[in-house]
Motif scaffolding. Structure first.
Motif, PDB file in Angstrom:
ATOM      1  N   ALA A  51      -3.147  92.950  12.916  1.00  0.00           N
ATOM      2  CA  ALA A  51      -2.368  93.431  14.045  1.00  0.00           C
ATOM      3  C   ALA A  51      -0.889  93.207  13.759  1.00  0.00           C
ATOM      4  CB  ALA A  51      -2.769  92.709  15.339  1.00  0.00           C
ATOM      5  N   VAL A  52      -0.056  94.053  14.352  1.00  0.00           N
ATOM      6  CA  VAL A  52       1.392  93.858  14.289  1.00  0.00           C
ATOM      7  C   VAL A  52       1.791  92.953  15.448  1.00  0.00           C
ATOM      8  CG1 VAL A  52       3.641  94.980  14.545  1.00  0.00           C
ATOM      9  CG2 VAL A  52       1.856  96.042  13.143  1.00  0.00           C
ATOM     10  N   GLY A  53       2.473  91.843  15.134  1.00  0.00           N
ATOM     11  CA  GLY A  53       2.906  90.900  16.153  1.00  0.00           C
ATOM     12  C   GLY A  53       4.356  91.118  16.551  1.00  0.00           C
ATOM     13  N   PRO A  54       4.743  90.771  17.769  1.00  0.00           N
ATOM     14  CA  PRO A  54       6.081  91.063  18.288  1.00  0.00           C
ATOM     15  C   PRO A  54       7.191  90.314  17.562  1.00  0.00           C
ATOM     16  CG  PRO A  54       4.884  89.628  19.802  1.00  0.00           C
ATOM     17  CD  PRO A  54       3.901  90.072  18.754  1.00  0.00           C
ATOM     18  N   ILE A  55       8.392  90.878  17.619  1.00  0.00           N
ATOM     19  CA  ILE A  55       9.556  90.298  16.973  1.00  0.00           C
ATOM     20  C   ILE A  55      10.049  89.049  17.711  1.00  0.00           C
ATOM     21  CG2 ILE A  55      11.175  91.758  18.264  1.00  0.00           C
ATOM     22  CD1 ILE A  55      12.906  91.890  15.749  1.00  0.00           C
ATOM     23  N   LEU A  56       9.734  88.926  18.990  1.00  0.00           N
ATOM     24  CA  LEU A  56      10.241  87.820  19.798  1.00  0.00           C
ATOM     25  C   LEU A  56       9.511  86.524  19.457  1.00  0.00           C
ATOM     26  CD1 LEU A  56      12.318  87.233  22.007  1.00  0.00           C
ATOM     27  CD2 LEU A  56      10.556  87.748  23.703  1.00  0.00           C
ATOM     28  N   GLY A  57      10.272  85.491  19.086  1.00  0.00           N
ATOM     29  CA  GLY A  57       9.693  84.241  18.611  1.00  0.00           C
ATOM     30  C   GLY A  57       8.803  83.542  19.615  1.00  0.00           C
ATOM     31  N   THR A  58       9.212  83.503  20.886  1.00  0.00           N
ATOM     32  CA  THR A  58       8.389  82.838  21.898  1.00  0.00           C
ATOM     33  C   THR A  58       7.036  83.508  22.055  1.00  0.00           C
ATOM     34  OG1 THR A  58       9.566  84.161  23.563  1.00  0.00           O
ATOM     35  CG2 THR A  58      10.312  81.898  23.238  1.00  0.00           C
ATOM     36  N   GLN A  59       7.003  84.822  21.895  1.00  0.00           N
ATOM     37  CA  GLN A  59       5.736  85.545  21.984  1.00  0.00           C
ATOM     38  C   GLN A  59       4.856  85.254  20.777  1.00  0.00           C
ATOM     39  OE1 GLN A  59       6.920  89.668  22.666  1.00  0.00           O
ATOM     40  NE2 GLN A  59       6.898  89.326  24.882  1.00  0.00           N
ATOM     41  N   MET A  60       5.461  85.192  19.596  1.00  0.00           N
ATOM     42  CA  MET A  60       4.679  84.862  18.406  1.00  0.00           C
ATOM     43  C   MET A  60       4.128  83.438  18.493  1.00  0.00           C
ATOM     44  SD  MET A  60       4.107  87.238  16.237  1.00  0.00           S
ATOM     45  CE  MET A  60       3.567  86.141  14.897  1.00  0.00           C
ATOM     46  N   LEU A  61       4.888  82.520  19.025  1.00  0.00           N
ATOM     47  CA  LEU A  61       4.402  81.146  19.187  1.00  0.00           C
ATOM     48  C   LEU A  61       3.178  81.106  20.096  1.00  0.00           C
ATOM     49  CD1 LEU A  61       7.816  79.270  19.533  1.00  0.00           C
ATOM     50  CD2 LEU A  61       6.160  78.990  17.672  1.00  0.00           C
ATOM     51  N   ALA A  62       3.155  81.980  21.097  1.00  0.00           N
ATOM     52  CA  ALA A  62       2.002  82.044  21.998  1.00  0.00           C
ATOM     53  C   ALA A  62       0.803  82.726  21.344  1.00  0.00           C
ATOM     54  CB  ALA A  62       2.388  82.787  23.280  1.00  0.00           C
ATOM     55  N   LEU A  63       1.052  83.682  20.455  1.00  0.00           N
ATOM     56  CA  LEU A  63      -0.043  84.470  19.885  1.00  0.00           C
ATOM     57  C   LEU A  63      -0.674  83.840  18.654  1.00  0.00           C
ATOM     58  CD1 LEU A  63       1.201  88.169  20.158  1.00  0.00           C
ATOM     59  CD2 LEU A  63      -0.244  86.872  21.729  1.00  0.00           C
ATOM     60  N   LEU A  64       0.074  83.053  17.907  1.00  0.00           N
ATOM     61  CA  LEU A  64      -0.461  82.526  16.656  1.00  0.00           C
ATOM     62  C   LEU A  64      -1.747  81.708  16.834  1.00  0.00           C
ATOM     63  CD1 LEU A  64       2.641  81.691  14.456  1.00  0.00           C
ATOM     64  CD2 LEU A  64       0.833  83.342  14.006  1.00  0.00           C
ATOM     65  N   PRO A  65      -1.836  80.814  17.828  1.00  0.00           N
ATOM     66  CA  PRO A  65      -3.111  80.100  18.015  1.00  0.00           C
ATOM     67  C   PRO A  65      -4.261  81.051  18.342  1.00  0.00           C
ATOM     68  CG  PRO A  65      -1.340  78.994  19.199  1.00  0.00           C
ATOM     69  CD  PRO A  65      -0.805  80.319  18.756  1.00  0.00           C
ATOM     70  N   LEU A  66      -3.974  82.123  19.072  1.00  0.00           N
ATOM     71  CA  LEU A  66      -5.016  83.100  19.418  1.00  0.00           C
ATOM     72  C   LEU A  66      -5.448  83.882  18.187  1.00  0.00           C
ATOM     73  CD1 LEU A  66      -3.520  84.454  22.773  1.00  0.00           C
ATOM     74  CD2 LEU A  66      -5.116  82.556  22.418  1.00  0.00           C
ATOM     75  N   ALA A  67      -4.493  84.195  17.320  1.00  0.00           N
ATOM     76  CA  ALA A  67      -4.830  84.894  16.083  1.00  0.00           C
ATOM     77  C   ALA A  67      -5.700  84.025  15.191  1.00  0.00           C
ATOM     78  CB  ALA A  67      -3.546  85.289  15.340  1.00  0.00           C
ATOM     79  N   GLN A  68      -5.403  82.739  15.155  1.00  0.00           N
ATOM     80  CA  GLN A  68      -6.213  81.827  14.343  1.00  0.00           C
ATOM     81  C   GLN A  68      -7.611  81.676  14.941  1.00  0.00           C
ATOM     82  OE1 GLN A  68      -4.279  78.108  13.471  1.00  0.00           O
ATOM     83  NE2 GLN A  68      -5.713  77.635  11.841  1.00  0.00           N
ATOM     84  N   GLU A  69      -7.671  81.635  16.249  1.00  0.00           N
ATOM     85  CA  GLU A  69      -8.958  81.506  16.927  1.00  0.00           C
ATOM     86  C   GLU A  69      -9.857  82.709  16.658  1.00  0.00           C
ATOM     87  OE1 GLU A  69     -10.238  81.912  21.524  1.00  0.00           O
ATOM     88  OE2 GLU A  69      -8.784  80.322  21.114  1.00  0.00           O
ATOM     89  N   ARG A  70      -9.264  83.925  16.693  1.00  0.00           N
ATOM     90  CA  ARG A  70     -10.051  85.138  16.464  1.00  0.00           C
ATOM     91  C   ARG A  70     -10.170  85.488  14.982  1.00  0.00           C
ATOM     92  NH1 ARG A  70     -11.223  88.336  20.907  1.00  0.00           N
ATOM     93  NH2 ARG A  70     -12.617  89.313  19.395  1.00  0.00           N
ATOM     94  N   GLY A  71      -9.312  84.891  14.146  1.00  0.00           N
ATOM     95  CA  GLY A  71      -9.342  85.206  12.722  1.00  0.00           C
ATOM     96  C   GLY A  71      -8.807  86.590  12.415  1.00  0.00           C
ATOM     97  N   VAL A  72      -7.613  86.911  12.963  1.00  0.00           N
ATOM     98  CA  VAL A  72      -6.982  88.212  12.738  1.00  0.00           C
ATOM     99  C   VAL A  72      -5.570  88.000  12.192  1.00  0.00           C
ATOM    100  CG1 VAL A  72      -6.126  90.333  13.831  1.00  0.00           C
ATOM    101  CG2 VAL A  72      -8.315  89.352  14.540  1.00  0.00           C
ATOM    102  N   PRO A  73      -5.218  88.589  11.041  1.00  0.00           N
ATOM    103  CA  PRO A  73      -3.860  88.450  10.509  1.00  0.00           C
ATOM    104  C   PRO A  73      -2.827  89.083  11.440  1.00  0.00           C
ATOM    105  CG  PRO A  73      -5.366  89.277   8.822  1.00  0.00           C
ATOM    106  CD  PRO A  73      -6.091  89.354  10.132  1.00  0.00           C
TER     107      PRO A  73
END
Length: 386
Positions: free
Chosen positions: A95-117
């Motif tokens: 998936a393409v993740g947002p440019i905004l750092g606060t949003q990426m900080l929120a999404l990274l644990p979810l990406a690791q949980e689901r196993g999606v780059p």
């Protein structure tokens, strides 16, 4: 150098030429969630990110990516909501993740949980320090561009009294930390550090404090809207003091909001300046972008174009090798392979940081098209720019 030019030309030929028809397994659509901020204070940046991703997805050969654009607005909560929508149904290979750092900080644990780059262009330095194996950044981090930013100020401009005005967001705080460290190492500690909220619409008090501190350069690390205000008001209050801004300043959409005369003595750090290209692969990208969107691209669009381009190559290589296209297989190849894009050659440093070059571009006061002033490269192993 000749071999790299040939490799870049080949990569661009694959991406900017008309897509070929494919059949069978190669023609199977693959979902590509594109989570980007299209509203809010980073809408300009997010729109560029979306456009770069869509341009690449539409022009990759041998792989049919099906982009699904979701607006993450400007809050972590909105990004999480978009993520949950994107993860419904068939799990995407990336998936393409947002440019905004606060949003990426929120999404990274979810990406690791689901196993999606997550492929992003967010510059927040902390993202690469979290040890998340599903994180891939295709824009140089603040640990690269802010070193270049500070070095240009001190080594090329000869400034000794920088005033740093930065955004109060995670992006701004990350940049301020890197700038302060590098300026101190260069024996030119900031005489002022001023935090600005994205909602502030008058930066003249900060500019006046810089003037009272006898600053010999204004250093900006702000999003696009705040950058425009800062440059305009600095030119009114400190017309002869140079300005070296963050990457938002290099965006044609940002420069378009200022008169060329206001840009005189203004420079910016960035990964690249597509609008300045006159030949080669970057010019091919520039022409393709203009044709598709009737507007000018920036480094954010080019970097996201390269990110999706590398994803397409990884998927194509997996298929050619007869291997299943799973998120883990995609992740492993992103982490281990290199890719020659229109901006740079991408290679992970083991932390998901894929880009390791930064540029300083400057305006001459007669045009909104900047020229290249200096290029810096970060060594992968030594971690020092040359």
């Amino acid at each position: 150098m000749g071999r790299r030019r040939s490799a870049v030309a080949a990569a661009v030929a694959l991406l900017v030429a008309a897509p070929l028809a494919v059949s069978g397994a190669a023609a199977q659509d693959l979902r590509l969630p594109v989570l980007v901020p299209l509203t809010g204070f980073v809408a300009l940046e997010g729109t560029s990110q979306r456009n770069g991703a869509l341009l690449a997805a539409g022009q990759i050969r041998d792989v049919t990516l099906k982009p699904e654009v979701l607006d993450t607005a400007a809050t972590p909560e909105a990004a999480v909501t978009a993520w949950e929508r994107a993860m419904g149904g068939t799990l995407p290979s990336a998936a393409v993740g947002p440019i905004l750092g606060t949003q990426m900080l929120a999404l990274l644990p979810l990406a690791q949980e689901r196993g999606v780059p997550l492929l992003t262009i967010s510059g927040t330095a902390r993202l690469g320090e979290l040890g998340n194996p599903w994180f891939f950044r295709f824009f140089p981090s603040d640990a690269t561009v802010k070193v270049a930013h500070a070095r240009y100020v001190v080594e090329k401009l000869g400034a000794k009294r920088p005033a740093v005005i930065y955004q109060s967001t995670a992006y701004g705080q990350s940049g301020r930390e890197q700038l302060a460290r590098t300026f101190t190492d260069l024996k030119a500690p900031p005489v002022l550090e001023e935090s600005i909220a994205p909602t502030v619409n008058d930066l003249s008090p900060a500019i006046l404090r810089a003037k009272n501190a006898n600053a010999d350069v204004i250093v900006l690390h702000l999003h696009a809207a705040s950058t425009v205000l800062a440059v305009r008001q600095a030119r009114q209050l400190l017309p002869d003091v140079p300005i070296v801004a963050g990457s938002a300043m290099h965006q044609p959409a940002t420069a378009a909001l200022l008169e060329p005369a206001e840009l005189k003595g203004v420079c910016a750090e960035t990964a690249a300046s597509p609008i300045s290209a006159t030949s080669g692969p970057m010019k091919a990208f520039l022409d393709a972008y203009r044709a598709a969107y009737k507007s000018e691209p920036d480094a954010f669009a080019a970097a996201q174009f390269d990110a999706v381009g590398m994803l397409g190559k990884v998927i194509a290589d997996l298929r050619k090798a007869g291997q299943p296209v799973t998120p883990k297989a995609v992740r492993d190849r992103l982490a281990s392979e290199s890719y020659v894009g229109v901006v740079t050659t991408y290679k992970s440093d083991g932390k998901g940081n894929m880009a390791h070059e930064a540029e300083i571009v400057c305006y001459d006061g007669t045009s909104r098209v900047p020229r290249l002033a200096q290029r810096y490269t970060m060594q992968l192993r030594q971690g020092q720019p040359r």
